[in-house]
Design a protein around this motif. Structure first.
Motif, short mmCIF file in Angstrom:
data_model
loop_
_atom_site.label_atom_id
_atom_site.label_comp_id
_atom_site.label_asym_id
_atom_site.label_seq_id
_atom_site.Cartn_x
_atom_site.Cartn_y
_atom_site.Cartn_z
N ARG A 155 -31.51 14.17 7.92
CA ARG A 155 -32.70 14.25 8.75
C ARG A 155 -33.58 13.05 8.43
O ARG A 155 -34.05 12.88 7.30
CB ARG A 155 -33.41 15.56 8.42
N LEU A 156 -33.81 12.19 9.44
CA LEU A 156 -34.66 11.02 9.26
C LEU A 156 -36.08 11.34 9.72
O LEU A 156 -36.31 12.35 10.39
CB LEU A 156 -34.07 9.82 9.99
N PRO A 157 -37.07 10.48 9.39
CA PRO A 157 -38.47 10.83 9.67
C PRO A 157 -38.75 11.12 11.14
O PRO A 157 -38.17 10.52 12.04
CB PRO A 157 -39.22 9.58 9.19
N TYR A 158 -39.69 12.04 11.34
CA TYR A 158 -40.19 12.32 12.67
C TYR A 158 -41.12 11.19 13.11
O TYR A 158 -41.69 10.47 12.29
CB TYR A 158 -40.96 13.63 12.68
N LEU A 159 -41.29 11.06 14.43
CA LEU A 159 -42.23 10.07 14.97
C LEU A 159 -43.65 10.47 14.59
O LEU A 159 -44.05 11.62 14.74
CB LEU A 159 -42.08 10.00 16.49
N ASP A 160 -44.41 9.50 14.10
CA ASP A 160 -45.78 9.74 13.68
C ASP A 160 -46.63 8.57 14.14
O ASP A 160 -46.43 7.43 13.70
CB ASP A 160 -45.85 9.89 12.16
N GLU A 161 -47.57 8.83 15.03
CA GLU A 161 -48.36 7.74 15.62
C GLU A 161 -49.37 7.16 14.64
O GLU A 161 -49.83 6.03 14.81
CB GLU A 161 -49.08 8.24 16.87
N GLU A 162 -49.77 7.91 13.62
CA GLU A 162 -50.81 7.44 12.71
C GLU A 162 -50.24 6.69 11.51
O GLU A 162 -50.61 5.55 11.24
CB GLU A 162 -51.66 8.62 12.24
N ALA A 163 -49.34 7.31 10.78
CA ALA A 163 -48.71 6.67 9.62
C ALA A 163 -47.20 6.71 9.82
O ALA A 163 -46.58 7.75 9.63
CB ALA A 163 -49.10 7.39 8.33
N VAL A 164 -46.66 5.61 10.26
CA VAL A 164 -45.25 5.58 10.63
C VAL A 164 -44.38 5.61 9.38
O VAL A 164 -44.20 4.60 8.69
CB VAL A 164 -44.92 4.35 11.50
N ALA A 165 -43.84 6.77 9.07
CA ALA A 165 -42.91 6.91 7.95
C ALA A 165 -41.56 6.38 8.37
O ALA A 165 -41.14 6.53 9.52
CB ALA A 165 -42.82 8.38 7.54
N ALA A 166 -40.85 5.76 7.44
CA ALA A 166 -39.54 5.19 7.75
C ALA A 166 -38.60 5.35 6.57
O ALA A 166 -39.03 5.38 5.41
CB ALA A 166 -39.67 3.70 8.10
N ALA A 167 -37.32 5.47 6.87
CA ALA A 167 -36.29 5.58 5.84
C ALA A 167 -34.98 5.06 6.40
O ALA A 167 -34.69 5.24 7.59
CB ALA A 167 -36.14 7.03 5.37
#
Length: 308
Positions: A126-138
């Motif tokens: 499971r990779l990060p969900y879309l987040d408009e404020e703090a874009v988490a990435a992996a």
């Protein structure tokens, strides 16, 4: 067996066997027949964890020699919903595998593509969900080892792909407006191969020392549904392949789309990493300004030369 996204995930089983590997390579070989019944997919819960170190280079002793890289996320006994701490290559080529993260992004265990066979595991990432404020990435970062770089195909026929389940929200953020599945090299580099989903359209790009070929699938990706995707280069022809999981647990026929053009040789500097799930720079660091983070679940990521 019904395929649908759910927050309840199944337990781990034994590592992937030749049954699923045969199915994956069948798509890579561009068969137009029905794919045998495989799986159900589910999203896991996001966990907490830190940056992880790379695994020692190793190759699976009984791996298909033509499958150089096979990442099935089946390592360890941690339950679904927990942060993935290590990743191994089930393919035949020894590589270094590590994980890169940005803004708290994590790879988390989730239900992947399963089979009715008890021999086959069912864990994906499971990779990060879309987040408009703090874009988490992996991202998963793969580096070749040894004297022969099998992930640098030259002029040989080769294929790469993955099983994927895309989130309903997966683009539209300035720093995350695409969904990279797998790539080696960046767009500005002399050579590159890449499989991506862009606004629910699957496409691949292969660029060599004589030119590039880009081809997009005719069918779109349906969020929350498992798809089997691959890209194959044979001479001047590049073919993208796509199959969809049906509600009854079987797979659709494989749709293919091809394009031709001058490509030439794909010869990578061994220092150039291959990434899964997001874009990384030559140092293996996620490009925070444009992560192209895949938002969803990935399973059975592979690179190889069928029939080798």
């Amino acid at each position: 067996m019904t395929l649908r996204p759910t927050s309840t995930t199944t337990g781990l089983r034994r590592p992937i066997g030749l049954g699923v590997l045969t199915g994956v390579l069948a798509l890579a070989a561009l068969t137009a027949c029905e794919i045998p019944a495989l799986g159900r997919g589910a999203d896991g819960e996001t966990g907490e964890g830190g940056r992880t170190a790379g695994d020692a280079p190793a190759a699976q002793a009984d791996a298909d020699p033509g499958t150089f890289l096979l990442v099935d996320f089946e390592e360890g006994a941690a339950p679904p919903g927990s942060v993935i701490g290590s990743i191994a290559n089930r393919g035949s080529y020894p590589v270094w595998i590590s994980m890169a993260t940005e803004n708290g992004g994590r790879l988390v265990r989730a239900a992947g593509v399963e089979s009715t066979s008890a021999e086959v595991g069912g864990t994906g990432a499971r990779l990060p969900y879309l987040d408009e404020e703090a874009v988490a990435a992996a991202a998963v970062v793969v580096r070749p080892t040894g004297t022969a770089d099998q992930l640098s195909p030259g002029i040989a026929r080769f294929t790469f792909g993955a099983d994927l389940s895309l989130d309903p929200a997966s683009d539209g953020v300035p720093t995350d407006d695409g969904d990279n599945v797998l790539q080696r090299g960046l767009y500005r580099d002399p050579v590159q191969y890449k499989l991506q989903v862009d606004h629910r359209v699957l496409s691949c790009r292969i660029a060599g020392d004589r030119g590039e070929v880009v081809v997009a699938a005719a069918k779109t990706i349906q969020p929350g549904r498992w798809h089997r995707a691959a890209c194959t280069r044979r001479g001047r022809t590049v073919t993208v392949s796509l199959a969809r999981a049906r509600p009854d647990g079987t797979w659709s026929r494989t749709w293919t789309q091809s394009a031709t053009g001058d490509i030439g040789r794909l010869a990578f500097d061994p220092a150039v990493p291959l990434s899964v799930g997001a874009k990384v720079d030559p140092e293996g660091v996620i490009t925070a300004s444009a992560t192209d983070q895949f938002n969803g679940v990935l399973d059975n990521v592979h690179v190889g030369r069928p029939g080798r």
